[in-house]
Design a protein around this motif. Structure first.
Motif, PDB file in Angstrom:
ATOM      1  N   ALA A 198       0.856  -1.192   0.000  1.00 59.18           N
ATOM      2  CA  ALA A 198       0.000   0.000   0.000  1.00 59.18           C
ATOM      3  C   ALA A 198       0.893   1.243   0.000  1.00 59.18           C
ATOM      4  CB  ALA A 198      -0.897  -0.019   1.228  1.00 59.18           C
ATOM      5  N   GLY A 199       0.248   2.410   0.083  1.00 58.76           N
ATOM      6  CA  GLY A 199       0.975   3.678   0.142  1.00 58.76           C
ATOM      7  C   GLY A 199       2.036   3.631   1.225  1.00 58.76           C
ATOM      8  N   GLY A 200       3.228   4.100   0.912  1.00 62.06           N
ATOM      9  CA  GLY A 200       4.339   4.063   1.873  1.00 62.06           C
ATOM     10  C   GLY A 200       5.329   2.965   1.539  1.00 62.06           C
ATOM     11  N   GLY A 228      -7.687   8.481  -6.957  1.00 65.27           N
ATOM     12  CA  GLY A 228      -6.744   9.591  -7.086  1.00 65.27           C
ATOM     13  C   GLY A 228      -5.711   9.608  -5.982  1.00 65.27           C
ATOM     14  N   ASP A 229      -5.575   8.517  -5.221  1.00 70.16           N
ATOM     15  CA  ASP A 229      -4.625   8.492  -4.109  1.00 70.16           C
ATOM     16  C   ASP A 229      -3.189   8.654  -4.603  1.00 70.16           C
ATOM     17  OD1 ASP A 229      -6.615   8.200  -2.253  1.00 70.16           O
ATOM     18  OD2 ASP A 229      -6.267   6.062  -1.880  1.00 70.16           O
ATOM     19  N   ILE A 230      -2.373   9.232  -3.750  1.00 65.40           N
ATOM     20  CA  ILE A 230      -0.983   9.525  -4.122  1.00 65.40           C
ATOM     21  C   ILE A 230      -0.241   8.263  -4.538  1.00 65.40           C
ATOM     22  CG2 ILE A 230       1.250  10.289  -3.170  1.00 65.40           C
ATOM     23  CD1 ILE A 230      -0.364  12.401  -1.574  1.00 65.40           C
ATOM     24  N   ASP A 231      -0.492   7.150  -3.844  1.00 64.45           N
ATOM     25  CA  ASP A 231       0.227   5.914  -4.207  1.00 64.45           C
ATOM     26  C   ASP A 231      -0.183   5.400  -5.586  1.00 64.45           C
ATOM     27  OD1 ASP A 231      -2.296   5.210  -3.198  1.00 64.45           O
ATOM     28  OD2 ASP A 231      -1.589   3.414  -2.167  1.00 64.45           O
ATOM     29  N   HIS A 232      -1.281   5.926  -6.144  1.00 61.97           N
ATOM     30  CA  HIS A 232      -1.749   5.458  -7.447  1.00 61.97           C
ATOM     31  C   HIS A 232      -1.564   6.466  -8.580  1.00 61.97           C
ATOM     32  CE1 HIS A 232      -4.524   2.225  -5.479  1.00 61.97           C
ATOM     33  NE2 HIS A 232      -3.268   1.850  -5.557  1.00 61.97           N
ATOM     34  N   VAL A 233      -1.235   7.708  -8.247  1.00 60.23           N
ATOM     35  CA  VAL A 233      -1.092   8.711  -9.321  1.00 60.23           C
ATOM     36  C   VAL A 233       0.289   9.367  -9.388  1.00 60.23           C
ATOM     37  CG1 VAL A 233      -3.566   9.226  -9.261  1.00 60.23           C
ATOM     38  CG2 VAL A 233      -1.988  10.728  -8.028  1.00 60.23           C
ATOM     39  N   VAL A 293      -3.464  -7.761  -2.675  1.00 59.45           N
ATOM     40  CA  VAL A 293      -2.507  -6.716  -3.064  1.00 59.45           C
ATOM     41  C   VAL A 293      -2.742  -5.503  -2.161  1.00 59.45           C
ATOM     42  CG1 VAL A 293      -2.211  -7.420  -5.482  1.00 59.45           C
ATOM     43  CG2 VAL A 293      -4.116  -5.902  -4.875  1.00 59.45           C
ATOM     44  N   HIS A 294      -1.888  -4.493  -2.290  1.00 60.38           N
ATOM     45  CA  HIS A 294      -2.033  -3.250  -1.517  1.00 60.38           C
ATOM     46  C   HIS A 294      -1.953  -3.510  -0.009  1.00 60.38           C
ATOM     47  CE1 HIS A 294      -3.923   0.570  -0.064  1.00 60.38           C
ATOM     48  NE2 HIS A 294      -3.481   1.090  -1.194  1.00 60.38           N
ATOM     49  N   MET A 295      -0.946  -4.298   0.411  1.00 60.26           N
ATOM     50  CA  MET A 295      -0.749  -4.549   1.837  1.00 60.26           C
ATOM     51  C   MET A 295      -0.030  -3.373   2.497  1.00 60.26           C
ATOM     52  SD  MET A 295      -1.347  -7.647   0.582  1.00 60.26           S
ATOM     53  CE  MET A 295       0.139  -8.124  -0.293  1.00 60.26           C
TER      54      MET A 295
HETATM   55 MN    MN Z   1      -3.417   3.246  -1.297  1.00 56.18          MN
END
Ligand code: MN
Ligand code: MLT
Ligand code: ZN
Length: 298
Positions: free
Chosen positions: A12-14, A88-93, A263-265
């Motif tokens: 996930a994000g991070g 639109g999350d930062i980890d995806h854009v 996914v996205h752990m």
């Molecule tokens: Mn995310």
């Protein structure tokens, strides 16, 4: 070959390790004792030659370098045909900014997600004369690579973190968080990296699928609070957890799905440790824990 998917980033994000995190998993990953994982992205192809990338993570530069099927095939020729965004999350854009070198591709998203990009002038680094932005309406199939169609459908979720107001609805249904149905011939596969709840409609849609990639952000809803890492539950972040009576393991139980891959752990999730009992529990329930570089062919 009907359908090929490759996990570019399973975290996930991070990511794992996250730059500022000293949690057990992040320490183990820094020490090389568990595999590090980059941020959320999946590459898909119907012919093995032309690829679409689902979500452009901040790690996309390293992800592409580690993925030979996506390397340039000529001076400025790429197997990448399109990028599709599920929110639109930062980890995806944020990875879109890395793709700015005047390289043609199509950028697919709902009109709401395109509006988020349009409101952020930094994304005009993707020259519109070169990168074509295409709006995909919910529930109408669009070709994202030769022989591969994507249908976007609303799943419960929320607006991006950086757009949250004082009141946040965490299981909004609309264009801000979508799942993707991928079709190549008779094969249907699904990619749903963020989902607050498995609704009856979603359950009916996924029933019988050959392959599902699903939101594996947290093991338990209060995991980040218990680890002393924050005050947010998974629910507040718009993610359903794996375990517990409201979790995805229970929700998918009894469904006929060929292959279920998390996914996205988030970096706190114990399933990221190969020897964790939680991982064994998820695997015993028929789930695979996604990892960077994992390839699935159906
Ligand atoms: Mn995310
Ligand atoms: C999420 O999946 O909840 C977001 O990516 C969080 C974030 O933007 O950091
Ligand atoms: Zn951590």
């Amino acid at each position: 070959m009907a359908f090929r998917a490759r996990i570019l980033g399973a975290a996930a994000g991070g990511g794992l390790p996250q730059w500022n995190c000293g949690c057990r998993n992040c320490v183990l990953a820094r020490e090389g004792r568990i595999p590090a994982q980059t941020q959320s992205s999946l590459a898909v192809s119907a012919n093995g030659t032309d690829w679409a990338i689902l979500n452009a993570s901040p790690d996309i530069r390293a992800q592409l370098a580690a993925t030979p099927p996506l390397h340039p095939t000529g001076l400025r020729e790429m197997p990448l045909r399109s990028v599709l965004l599920t929110n639109g999350d930062i980890d995806h854009v944020a990875g879109l900014l890395t793709l700015r070198e005047m390289q043609p591709f199509e950028l697919h998203a709902t009109s709401e997600i395109h509006a988020v990009l349009a409101a952020n002038p930094i994304f005009s680094a993707l020259n519109p004369e070169v990168v074509t932005r295409r709006t995909i309406a919910l529930d109408s199939p669009a070709e994202i690579a030769p022989g591969l169609t994507a249908t976007l459908f609303a799943v419960p979720g929320k607006v991006p973190l950086y757009m949250e107001g004082a009141e946040v609805e965490t299981d909004l249904m609309g264009e801000q968080t979508v799942g993707v149905e991928l079709r190549s011939g008779e094969t249907a596969a699904y990619y749903i990296p963020g989902c607050a709840r498995l609704t009856d409609d979603l359950r009916a849609r996924l029933e019988g699928a050959a392959l599902v990639f699903f939101d594996g952000t947290l093991w338990r809803d209060d995991e980040m609070i218990r680890e002393g890492l924050g005050h947010k539950t998974g629910r507040r972040m718009g993610h359903m957890s794996m375990s517990g009576p409201d979790g995805s393991i229970a929700a998918f139980d009894g469904m006929a799905i060929g292959r279920k891959i998390y996914v996205h752990m988030n970096n706190t999730n114990p399933v990221l440790r190969p020897d964790a009992p939680e991982r064994a529990e998820a695997e015993a329930a028929g789930w695979t824990i996604g990892e960077d570089g994992m390839e699935v062919t159906t």
